[in-house]
Scaffold this active site. Structure first.
Site, PDB file in Angstrom:
ATOM      1  N   GLU A 150      -6.454   4.858   7.853  1.00 21.16           N
ATOM      2  CA  GLU A 150      -6.461   6.416   7.341  1.00 21.16           C
ATOM      3  C   GLU A 150      -7.801   6.909   7.065  1.00 21.16           C
ATOM      4  OE1 GLU A 150      -2.922   5.718   5.428  1.00 21.16           O
ATOM      5  OE2 GLU A 150      -1.549   5.283   7.349  1.00 21.16           O
ATOM      6  N   GLU A 153      -5.462  -4.672  10.669  1.00 26.09           N
ATOM      7  CA  GLU A 153      -4.454  -3.692  10.792  1.00 26.09           C
ATOM      8  C   GLU A 153      -4.637  -2.779  12.139  1.00 26.09           C
ATOM      9  OE1 GLU A 153      -2.400  -2.643   6.862  1.00 26.09           O
ATOM     10  OE2 GLU A 153      -4.131  -1.270   7.225  1.00 26.09           O
ATOM     11  N   HIS A 193      -9.305   1.627   4.776  1.00 30.53           N
ATOM     12  CA  HIS A 193      -8.067   1.567   5.579  1.00 30.53           C
ATOM     13  C   HIS A 193      -8.473   2.522   6.713  1.00 30.53           C
ATOM     14  CE1 HIS A 193      -4.051   2.592   6.418  1.00 30.53           C
ATOM     15  NE2 HIS A 193      -3.625   1.534   5.759  1.00 30.53           N
ATOM     16  N   ASN A 244       0.644  -1.159   0.145  1.00 24.74           N
ATOM     17  CA  ASN A 244       0.082   0.230  -0.002  1.00 24.74           C
ATOM     18  C   ASN A 244       0.849   1.185  -0.038  1.00 24.74           C
ATOM     19  OD1 ASN A 244      -1.744   1.782   0.499  1.00 24.74           O
ATOM     20  ND2 ASN A 244      -2.377   1.461   2.407  1.00 24.74           N
ATOM     21  N   SER A 261       3.471  -1.951  10.241  1.00 32.22           N
ATOM     22  CA  SER A 261       4.933  -2.187  10.631  1.00 32.22           C
ATOM     23  C   SER A 261       5.505  -3.476  10.128  1.00 32.22           C
ATOM     24  CB  SER A 261       5.319  -1.809  11.943  1.00 32.22           C
ATOM     25  OG  SER A 261       4.904  -0.351  12.320  1.00 32.22           O
ATOM     26  N   GLY A 305       2.674   2.491  10.897  1.00 33.18           N
ATOM     27  CA  GLY A 305       3.631   3.435  10.592  1.00 33.18           C
ATOM     28  C   GLY A 305       4.277   3.784  12.031  1.00 33.18           C
ATOM     29  N   LYS A 335       0.135   4.256  -0.250  1.00 32.13           N
ATOM     30  CA  LYS A 335      -0.601   5.403   0.256  1.00 32.13           C
ATOM     31  C   LYS A 335      -0.268   6.674  -0.693  1.00 32.13           C
ATOM     32  CE  LYS A 335       0.059   3.358   4.905  1.00 32.13           C
ATOM     33  NZ  LYS A 335       0.241   3.321   6.126  1.00 32.13           N
TER      34      LYS A 335
HETATM   35  P1  13P Z   1       3.115   0.348   7.811  1.00 30.51           P
HETATM   36  O1  13P Z   1       3.501  -0.782   7.063  1.00 30.51           O
HETATM   37  O2  13P Z   1       3.940   1.532   7.155  1.00 30.51           O
HETATM   38  O3  13P Z   1       2.918   0.480   9.188  1.00 30.51           O
HETATM   39  O4  13P Z   1       1.675   0.707   7.155  1.00 30.51           O
HETATM   40  C1  13P Z   1       0.742  -0.445   7.081  1.00 30.51           C
HETATM   41  C2  13P Z   1      -0.430   0.048   6.500  1.00 30.51           C
HETATM   42  O5  13P Z   1      -1.152   0.851   6.804  1.00 30.51           O
HETATM   43  C3  13P Z   1      -0.750  -0.711   5.208  1.00 30.51           C
HETATM   44  O6  13P Z   1      -2.000  -0.637   4.740  1.00 30.51           O
END
Ligand code: 13P
Length: 255
Positions: free
Chosen positions: A97, A167, A95, A9, A213, A173, A11
């Site tokens: 976010e 997740e 997601h 992903n 992560s 992150g 982003k």
């Molecule tokens: P990270 O791997 O940067 O923690 O992000 C995970 C994520 O949100 C994947 O959709």
């Protein structure tokens, strides 16, 4: 037997040019990997160019979001059909976010899921608890609500064909990934709910992947867990060598 599923992903990272450079190199690195379903989710602007760059390879393309309507006055939005036509075969839905920053709810997740299935896009539906919810011991009830409302009305055979990404929001992150015990408990719980609400076949076939992560040095341990069928990778998927390493290490250990 579920084939491991590993998705990047990206982003809001990578221009069209950067995304195409990545895929041209990456597809060569993974050309002999036949035992992992590999997907990259670029920003909307790069979906078509990435799909072209990945054509005739074992790398699939996902949108990061979609709107549930087919078309209309929805400034900034993109429909399932538009993604499909641009070359996507998958789409990420709900997601954390999107939920936190853009006001998405289990109800909008459900509408998006129905639209994705209608356009023959494979949905990757994200669920997971916040740190507050975990500390209040609400992880499993939160997952229950997200599954029940987000997947409401979806048929068992459609559940079987989709991907659920667990997740934990506190692990995204932050460099702080769930322990194997935490991930194992959540994944087993999700699968048992799928069995209860959608039947044994749906529960056995649905991919439940972990996100938060994921790095080359923890993928092996995570994907060796019985109910972890792969990973949704953010930061560590932006670098071609790192994502290749994750795919390589995830494949041996996963189901
Ligand atoms: P990270 O791997 O940067 O923690 O992000 C995970 C994520 O949100 C994947 O959709």
């Amino acid at each position: 037997m579920r084939t491991p599923f590993i998705a990047a992903n990206w982003k809001m990272y990578k221009t069209v040019h950067e995304a195409v450079v990545f895929v041209k190199e990456f597809r060569k690195l993974v050309q002999d990997v036949s035992d992992v379903e590999i997907v990259v989710a670029p920003p909307f602007t790069a979906v078509h160019a990435v799909a072209e760059a990945a054509r005739s390879s074992n790398v699939g393309v996902a949108g990061q979001d979609l709107h549930w309507e087919r078309e209309g006055a929805f400034t900034g939005a993109v429909s399932a059909g538009m993604l499909k036509e641009a070359g996507a075969e998958y789409v990420i839905i709900g997601h954390s976010e999107r939920r936190r920053l853009f006001g998405e709810t289990d109800a909008t997740v459900n509408r998006k899921l129905v639209a994705a299935i209608g356009a023959q896009l494979t949905p990757i539906v994200c669920i997971g608890e916040t740190l507050d919810e975990r500390e209040r011991n609400e992880t499993l009830p939160v997952l229950d609500r997200q599954i029940k409302q987000g997947l409401d009305g979806v048929h068992a055979d459609q559940i079987a064909a989709m991907v659920i990404a667990y997740e934990p929001v506190w692990a995204i992150g932050t460099g702080r990934n769930a322990t194997p015990a935490q991930a194992g408990e959540a994944h087993a719980h999700i699968r048992s709910r799928l069995r209860q609400w959608f039947g044994g076949d749906a529960a056995e076939q649905c991919h439940i992947i972990y996100g938060g992560s994921v790095k080359p040095d923890n993928i092996r341990e995570l994907s060796s867990l019985a109910d972890v069928d792969g990973a949704l990778v953010g930061g560590a998927s932006l670098d071609v060598r790192s994502f290749h390493e994750i795919v390589t290490r995830g494949r041996r250990a996963a189901v």
